[in-house]
Motif scaffolding. Structure first.
Motif, PDB file in Angstrom:
ATOM      1  N   GLN A   1      -5.459 -12.434   6.375  1.00 23.84           N
ATOM      2  CA  GLN A   1      -5.386 -11.730   7.652  1.00 23.84           C
ATOM      3  C   GLN A   1      -4.136 -12.137   8.432  1.00 23.84           C
ATOM      4  O   GLN A   1      -3.453 -11.293   9.034  1.00 23.84           O
ATOM      5  CB  GLN A   1      -6.652 -12.033   8.468  1.00 23.84           C
TER       6      GLN A   1
ATOM      7  N   GLY B   1       0.772  -1.230   0.000  1.00 30.66           N
ATOM      8  CA  GLY B   1       0.000   0.000   0.000  1.00 30.66           C
ATOM      9  C   GLY B   1       0.806   1.284   0.000  1.00 30.66           C
ATOM     10  O   GLY B   1       0.280   2.349  -0.313  1.00 30.66           O
TER      11      GLY B   1
ATOM     12  N   PRO C   1     -11.106  -7.251  -2.177  1.00 33.83           N
ATOM     13  CA  PRO C   1     -11.577  -5.902  -2.537  1.00 33.83           C
ATOM     14  C   PRO C   1     -10.449  -4.865  -2.560  1.00 33.83           C
ATOM     15  O   PRO C   1     -10.504  -3.908  -3.325  1.00 33.83           O
ATOM     16  CB  PRO C   1     -12.575  -5.572  -1.429  1.00 33.83           C
ATOM     17  N   GLN C   2      -9.422  -5.068  -1.731  1.00 32.13           N
ATOM     18  CA  GLN C   2      -8.329  -4.108  -1.694  1.00 32.13           C
ATOM     19  C   GLN C   2      -7.491  -4.141  -2.986  1.00 32.13           C
ATOM     20  O   GLN C   2      -6.695  -3.249  -3.234  1.00 32.13           O
ATOM     21  CB  GLN C   2      -7.437  -4.365  -0.480  1.00 32.13           C
ATOM     22  N   ASN C   3      -7.647  -5.203  -3.771  1.00 34.73           N
ATOM     23  CA  ASN C   3      -6.926  -5.293  -5.050  1.00 34.73           C
ATOM     24  C   ASN C   3      -7.880  -5.156  -6.228  1.00 34.73           C
ATOM     25  O   ASN C   3      -7.560  -5.577  -7.349  1.00 34.73           O
ATOM     26  CB  ASN C   3      -6.207  -6.643  -5.160  1.00 34.73           C
ATOM     27  N   ALA C   4      -9.048  -4.581  -5.966  1.00 32.08           N
ATOM     28  CA  ALA C   4     -10.078  -4.521  -7.009  1.00 32.08           C
ATOM     29  C   ALA C   4      -9.542  -3.883  -8.283  1.00 32.08           C
ATOM     30  O   ALA C   4      -8.818  -2.892  -8.237  1.00 32.08           O
ATOM     31  CB  ALA C   4     -11.280  -3.735  -6.503  1.00 32.08           C
TER      32      ALA C   4
END
Lengths: 510, 316
Positions: free
Chosen positions: A181, A58, A132-135
């Motif tokens: 996680q 990120g 979703p964080q790599n959408a």
């Protein structure tokens, strides 16, 4: 009873012999070699910020440290001009770039000693793609196959020539049963090191991965990533021998550090550049190409490189970072007479007043803005410097509440498609990095490049660079190099242009 | 005194609610979106919206605050956006270095300021007294960042007897590592204490009861300890207590310069990444700490000064 004791003694003896044997074998494995002239030791590496986690990439501190622990399928080479295999020993694309087939190296193991197979690759990449964080990174409709333990296939719903370079260097491979996680804080992958201890915001201790595919690397036994926020403190710690590598050095101290015993300051080219983005809507003068050309001729970039960066920067000659497909353009020479000619030919012959947005408390930005303000005044442009906190600065940019924005930007991938989509091709709602620079030819070329591979891809990037440069799309300043403080006994240390930490070959002499 | 302490402790609750509300609103008013910070420049607007919804940032601020208060009652200060773990855990991890640094700085402040104040008060009309006064003025004007770097240069590089920053892994190492940062803080606080204590000592030296004690032939040292110093200490303690807040503020810079992994560093990272839960958690911790120190200061002053004790008892 006697017999039992004898058996026990024999058992203990056998165990001792086995243990000794294993120890000897381990010691033999860690003997010096041509690749590792010295083995073992602890490398203390000071960085200005910690990683946020060990799974996603990120932010820069995380992107740079991530490959130390994680193993992707492929990785960027050391010159940022191409790829080399990591978990994959080879790969190939079909003719229309919709299918990529990877052959894994033989005998790959995770850091816990378990086997790494194509099934693990399939689970890792499909899980990351669905996150979703790599959408948007893996298109909907993409399918994966693992026909055998060493073959992995990706089928894309549409052609993506840069898919491997753009996406697959950033997805790690984890055991099929691993969950994201857990990988955030306790990753089990197959990189050169294992995360042994992490004191968030303070220190990460990485130990050598004995199962790393690329033996005898890494040469070191342990790496400590230490968080030392202040660059001056990093320089002092380096001088005192408290750390081996200082990632951030105050430019003003470079010369003094070079003269100190036990300290070296190698300078590495990077993919970073410093430029001023020009917002066309909030300041209509920036929509005038003559104004932009005048500004580019009015700034002495060599002076910025020398005065602000103390020689660790060079004049920009393309908006593209120095990566794959970079083509040098003819620089805008520092020429006040030519700058005045362009101003006279523009719609603003008497000049105008504008604002330059910079981050407060940043000596580099303060230095650059001071020079820019003084030099643009010579062609009738009055620049008011607006200093705000760094986070606020980016928010103002994202909301287009700026006229001139001093940007330090960099590419994380060697294929510039992602970089170009942000900076120059008016993609999505960002309008060329929030500047509203919209050039129809550029957009058409960009649309083409997303689907084109081979030599034509190189040609399109060359054309796009030329359009942006000739149009003086922004106020181009300097390419930035990275001066790194290194103790003299640290050998084999290099910083690739992407600035990721590559410590496989590093070893320490006495 | 016990009733006073209980009353003051209870008074802390509305103050803390006020501080939490102010911080909660302020961090959200400041430009900058944590979802955009987390996702970087390539995060699509849809993804940013999704993440904001996941963190509850799409709700009205007052609703968010209500949820936050509910969480606090369960001992939960929220989840760090940046580190992905409970903010309370982060605070607990960083509290020991921060407390150690502050306590160490207070001890050094006293070790520096008390002898200097006594010395300069007793020699108030001499050159040595004037020198101390000049040093105090200089000390007040020096920036902490500069003091820190100079101390690092002297004791870490030129005469390398102490580590250049860091925290250490055991108590003796920590004692050595935190000496310079604590000294930096102490050198910025000591001038205030010296000035206040010196003035109080001079005032006490001229008090009637001191003259009386002297006229009775009481030993000078005894007069100084029993009659002068005890009286002079009261305003100095008050000043020290009041300036603990200043000290906490200074740790932000000092922890950064000396690479001490305390709350100050956590706060800086949290602000720059717009990690709202962590910013609020650290602020509340600082607030509790400052209020506790102020309460302890009042109690200590009451113990030393019967007049303050009487006022405390009389206060409703």
């Amino acid at each position: 009873m006697t017999i039992k004791m004898g058996a026990g003694v024999r058992l203990i003896g056998a165990a001792l012999i086995l243990a000794l044997g294993a120890g000897v074998a381990a010691a033999q494995e860690r003997q010096t070699s041509e690749q590792c002239p010295a083995v073992g030791g602890v490398l203390k590496f000071a960085r200005s910020a910690d990683v946020s986690d060990w799974y996603y990439q990120g932010n820069n501190p995380t992107i740079w440290a991530w490959p130390l622990v994680n193993l992707p399928l492929v990785k960027n080479n050391l010159t940022a001009t191409g790829l080399e295999g990591a978990a994959a020993e080879s790969w190939e694309a079909n003719a229309d770039y919709t299918q990529f087939t990877f052959k894994l190296r033989e005998g790959l193991k995770f850091s816990d000693g378990s086997e790494l197979t194509a099934a693990d690759v399939l689970t890792s990449i499909s899980t990351a793609g669905a996150d979703p964080q790599n959408a948007g990174r893996i298109l909907e409709g993409t399918t994966f196959e693992a026909p055998d333990d060493r073959t992995f296939i990706i089928n894309l719903p549409e052609p993506q020539p840069a898919f491997v370079e753009s996406q697959l260097t950033q997805f790690g491979i984890y055991p099929a049963e691993a969950d994201a996680q857990t990988m955030l804080t306790a990753p089990v992958s197959a990189g050169p090191f294992i995360l042994a201890e992490w004191q968030k915001g303070q220190m990460a201790r990485l130990t050598r991965n004995p199962h790393y595919w690329n033996q005898p690397y890494p040469c070191l036994d342990e790496v400590q990533l230490l968080v030392v926020g202040d660059a001056t403190t990093q320089a002092l710690q380096l001088q005192a021998g408290q750390i081996d590598i200082a990632q951030e050095l105050p430019p003003v101290q470079l010369e003094a550090l070079r003269g100190m015993p036990g300290v070296t300051v190698p300078v590495f080219p990077t993919l970073a550049e410093q430029l001023i983005r020009l917002q066309r809507v909030t300041q209509p003068a920036f929509a005038d190409v003559n104004v932009r050309k005048a500004m580019n001729h009015a700034i002495d970039k060599a002076a910025i490189a020398e005065v602000v960066f103390f020689g660790t920067a060079s004049e920009m000659n393309s908006e593209m970072p120095r990566t794959k497909y970079y083509v040098a353009q003819t620089p805008y020479t520092y020429d006040i007479a030519k700058a005045k000619e362009h101003m006279a030919a523009s719609g603003f012959p008497n000049g105008f007043t504008t604002e330059l947005l910079i981050a407060s408390g940043d000596p580099v930005e303060t230095g650059i803005s001071t020079i820019v303000k003084a030099q643009l005044a010579e062609i009738g442009i009055t620049v008011n410097i607006q200093q705000v906190e760094a986070g606020t600065k980016f928010d103002l940019r994202n909301n287009r509440q700026f006229e001139m924005f001093l940007a330090s930007t960099s590419a994380d991938q060697i294929d510039p498609q992602g970089f170009w989509s942000f900076c120059c091709a008016a993609q999505r709602n960002r309008g060329s990095a929030f500047t509203d620079y919209i050039e129809d030819d550029m957009i058409a070329l960009y649309e083409g490049v997303t689907k084109t591979g081979g030599p034509r891809r190189e040609e399109i990037f060359a054309e796009m660079q030329k359009i942006g440069w000739d149009d003086a799309a922004q106020l181009f300043l300097v390419f930035i190099d990275a001066p790194i403080g290194v103790r003299s006994n640290v050998q084999g240390f290099v910083v690739p242009p992407t600035r990721t930490h590559v410590l496989d070959t590093v070893y320490k002499t006495e | 005194m016990f009733a006073f302490a209980v009353r003051r402790t209870l008074q802390m609750i509305p103050v803390l609610i006020g501080i939490s509300l102010a911080m909660f609103v302020l961090v959200r008013v400041v430009p900058g979106d944590p979802a955009k910070v987390a996702l970087g420049i390539y995060g699509s607007p849809e993804l940013v919206a999704e993440l904001r919804a996941h963190w509850g940032l799409d709700q009205p601020v007052i609703v968010q605050y209500g949820i936050f208060l509910g969480q606090i009652l369960q001992g939960d200060l929220g989840h760090s956006y940046f580190y992905g773990q409970p903010a309370i855990e982060l605070v607990i991890e960083r509290l020991p270095p921060a407390l150690f640094l502050t306590a160490y700085a207070v001890v050094l402040t006293l070790l520096i300021s008390v002898p200097l104040a006594v010395w300069s008060a007793l020699r108030r009309n001499r050159l040595t007294g004037a020198i101390v006064r000049t040093m105090v003025v200089l000390g007040l004007g020096l920036p902490k960042y500069w003091i820190g770097i100079i101390l690092l240069l002297i004791f870490g590089i030129w005469w390398p007897v102490l580590p250049v920053g860091g925290y250490g892994t055991n108590f003796p190492e920590q004692l050595r590592s935190l000496l310079l940062p604590s000294l930096t803080l102490a050198l910025s606080l000591a001038p205030l204490i010296v000035r206040s204590l010196r003035a109080s000592i001079i005032e006490a030296l001229e008090a009637d009861h001191v003259d009386m004690a002297r006229s009775k032939g009481v030993d000078d040292r005894l007069v100084l300890l029993r009659h002068v110093f005890r009286l002079a200490l009261i305003p100095a303690i008050t000043i020290l207590g009041l300036h603990i807040g200043l000290l906490i503020g200074a740790t932000l810079i000092v922890e950064y310069v000396f690479a001490v992994p305390g709350l100050g560093q956590l706060m800086i990272t949290a602000i720059s990444t717009r990690d709202y839960p962590t910013v609020v958690a650290v602020t509340l911790t600082f607030a509790v700490f400052v209020m506790t120190v102020n309460l302890l200061t009042d109690l200590l002053v009451a113990l030393l000064d019967p007049r303050a004790r009487a006022a405390m008892m009389a206060a409703k």
